[in-house]
Design a protein around this motif. Sequence first.
Motif, PDB file in Angstrom:
ATOM      1  N   LYS A 101       0.822  -1.206   0.000  1.00 48.75           N
ATOM      2  CA  LYS A 101       0.000   0.000   0.000  1.00 48.75           C
ATOM      3  C   LYS A 101       0.857   1.258   0.000  1.00 48.75           C
ATOM      4  O   LYS A 101       0.577   2.222  -0.686  1.00 48.75           O
ATOM      5  CB  LYS A 101      -0.927  -0.002   1.212  1.00 48.75           C
ATOM      6  N   ASP A 102       1.965   1.198   0.816  1.00 48.97           N
ATOM      7  CA  ASP A 102       2.850   2.378   0.893  1.00 48.97           C
ATOM      8  C   ASP A 102       3.509   2.645  -0.444  1.00 48.97           C
ATOM      9  O   ASP A 102       3.634   3.794  -0.880  1.00 48.97           O
ATOM     10  CB  ASP A 102       3.923   2.156   1.965  1.00 48.97           C
ATOM     11  N   ILE A 103       3.936   1.554  -1.106  1.00 44.27           N
ATOM     12  CA  ILE A 103       4.615   1.710  -2.394  1.00 44.27           C
ATOM     13  C   ILE A 103       3.660   2.294  -3.427  1.00 44.27           C
ATOM     14  O   ILE A 103       4.019   3.166  -4.219  1.00 44.27           O
ATOM     15  CB  ILE A 103       5.170   0.349  -2.875  1.00 44.27           C
ATOM     16  N   SER A 104       2.404   1.795  -3.424  1.00 45.04           N
ATOM     17  CA  SER A 104       1.436   2.287  -4.407  1.00 45.04           C
ATOM     18  C   SER A 104       1.056   3.745  -4.158  1.00 45.04           C
ATOM     19  O   SER A 104       0.691   4.468  -5.073  1.00 45.04           O
ATOM     20  CB  SER A 104       0.181   1.412  -4.365  1.00 45.04           C
ATOM     21  N   LYS A 105       1.124   4.172  -2.859  1.00 43.91           N
ATOM     22  CA  LYS A 105       0.749   5.549  -2.539  1.00 43.91           C
ATOM     23  C   LYS A 105       1.847   6.538  -2.902  1.00 43.91           C
ATOM     24  O   LYS A 105       1.592   7.700  -3.204  1.00 43.91           O
ATOM     25  CB  LYS A 105       0.435   5.661  -1.049  1.00 43.91           C
ATOM     26  N   ASN A 106       3.092   6.094  -2.812  1.00 49.91           N
ATOM     27  CA  ASN A 106       4.214   7.003  -3.075  1.00 49.91           C
ATOM     28  C   ASN A 106       4.363   7.249  -4.573  1.00 49.91           C
ATOM     29  O   ASN A 106       4.420   6.304  -5.357  1.00 49.91           O
ATOM     30  CB  ASN A 106       5.519   6.419  -2.522  1.00 49.91           C
ATOM     31  N   LYS A 107       4.432   8.492  -4.944  1.00 48.85           N
ATOM     32  CA  LYS A 107       4.671   8.853  -6.336  1.00 48.85           C
ATOM     33  C   LYS A 107       6.160   9.110  -6.517  1.00 48.85           C
ATOM     34  O   LYS A 107       6.696  10.082  -6.009  1.00 48.85           O
ATOM     35  CB  LYS A 107       3.870  10.097  -6.705  1.00 48.85           C
ATOM     36  N   ILE A 108       6.835   8.178  -7.221  1.00 48.31           N
ATOM     37  CA  ILE A 108       8.282   8.270  -7.390  1.00 48.31           C
ATOM     38  C   ILE A 108       8.590   9.111  -8.625  1.00 48.31           C
ATOM     39  O   ILE A 108       8.043   8.888  -9.703  1.00 48.31           O
ATOM     40  CB  ILE A 108       8.894   6.869  -7.544  1.00 48.31           C
ATOM     41  N   SER A 109       9.466  10.058  -8.454  1.00 52.64           N
ATOM     42  CA  SER A 109       9.846  10.927  -9.563  1.00 52.64           C
ATOM     43  C   SER A 109      10.673  10.147 -10.583  1.00 52.64           C
ATOM     44  O   SER A 109      11.225   9.091 -10.283  1.00 52.64           O
ATOM     45  CB  SER A 109      10.670  12.113  -9.045  1.00 52.64           C
ATOM     46  N   LYS A 110      10.752  10.679 -11.798  1.00 50.99           N
ATOM     47  CA  LYS A 110      11.548  10.026 -12.837  1.00 50.99           C
ATOM     48  C   LYS A 110      13.008   9.950 -12.437  1.00 50.99           C
ATOM     49  O   LYS A 110      13.684   8.950 -12.696  1.00 50.99           O
ATOM     50  CB  LYS A 110      11.402  10.782 -14.159  1.00 50.99           C
ATOM     51  N   ALA A 111      13.506  11.007 -11.822  1.00 49.34           N
ATOM     52  CA  ALA A 111      14.913  11.018 -11.388  1.00 49.34           C
ATOM     53  C   ALA A 111      15.152   9.931 -10.354  1.00 49.34           C
ATOM     54  O   ALA A 111      16.174   9.234 -10.388  1.00 49.34           O
ATOM     55  CB  ALA A 111      15.268  12.384 -10.805  1.00 49.34           C
ATOM     56  N   GLN A 112      14.213   9.766  -9.407  1.00 50.62           N
ATOM     57  CA  GLN A 112      14.357   8.733  -8.380  1.00 50.62           C
ATOM     58  C   GLN A 112      14.295   7.346  -9.005  1.00 50.62           C
ATOM     59  O   GLN A 112      15.025   6.439  -8.602  1.00 50.62           O
ATOM     60  CB  GLN A 112      13.250   8.874  -7.323  1.00 50.62           C
TER      61      GLN A 112
END
Length: 293
Positions: A88-99
């Motif tokens: 759930k935490d992974i799906s909620k986090n919006k990872i930037s392209k740079a990250q």
Amino acid sequence: MLTEDNNGLDRLSLENKHRKEKKELQAQIQALKKAAKNDKTKKKELTAEIARLETEQDIRHKHEIENFRSGQSISSDISEQIEENNEKDISKNKISKAQKRRDKKIQQEREREEQIKQQEKENLHGPRNTEIQAITAKLKKRNLKIFPIPSDGDCLYKAVAHQLTIKKQCSISVDELRRKVSTYISNNKDDFLPFMSNPETCEMLTNEELNEYCDKILNTKTWGGQLEIRALSSSLKCPISVIQATGPDSIEQGTEFGDDPLIIAYHRHMYSLGEHYNSTCVDDDSDVEDRSN
């Protein structure tokens, strides 16, 4: 005397369990990669899936170790809850392209390190050592020796960066060198396109394909070869000499700049992962031998 938790799992057993699970995960990852080998869409999805699997395993292992130390065993219900919460935490986090690019680089480094460890166990009397001996002999004539560079996709750029440091007292990062190469090739397409072809069609690259190639140079750990050496030499305005085991003593780039060349070594058999570049440095031991003679 080793302590035990409520399940009778001692510290050594727990460590063995974690090692086994890590090996099983790596085998699973390799199988996933093989399945997605020729599918670009699956490859992108696979990167996120691999990160998720490794993150889940790391979290679970940490919790098991913490509970072992406190004398408690972790139940399967709690473990499943941890994995569920983590998803759930992974799906909620919006990872930037740079990250995402940074995460991908880290994953690639992990994979290459594992492959390198396996390679080091192979027969020491094979082509790898024969090649090293030949390169070492050629460098010895120049009073030089191999300066090892990590095999992580950046070996060419790190070798050149090391040469710039010791010969030009100039510190340039790998990212900056990649930027220079990408920009130079992009700005001088006509000089490079005749030597570049699509591996599937064998046709000369289109402008769009060349732009993608330059983007990979800039944003991934894609390996550098002869074209990148040419671009490095031209953008740095400095000759580069490449020492290899077979053929001429060296392959020269940028001789028109008339300066002391950066000297790197090219290895075909250093690792089973592919070709590799090392840097060079002065062989102080050679000076001692000459004086003793």
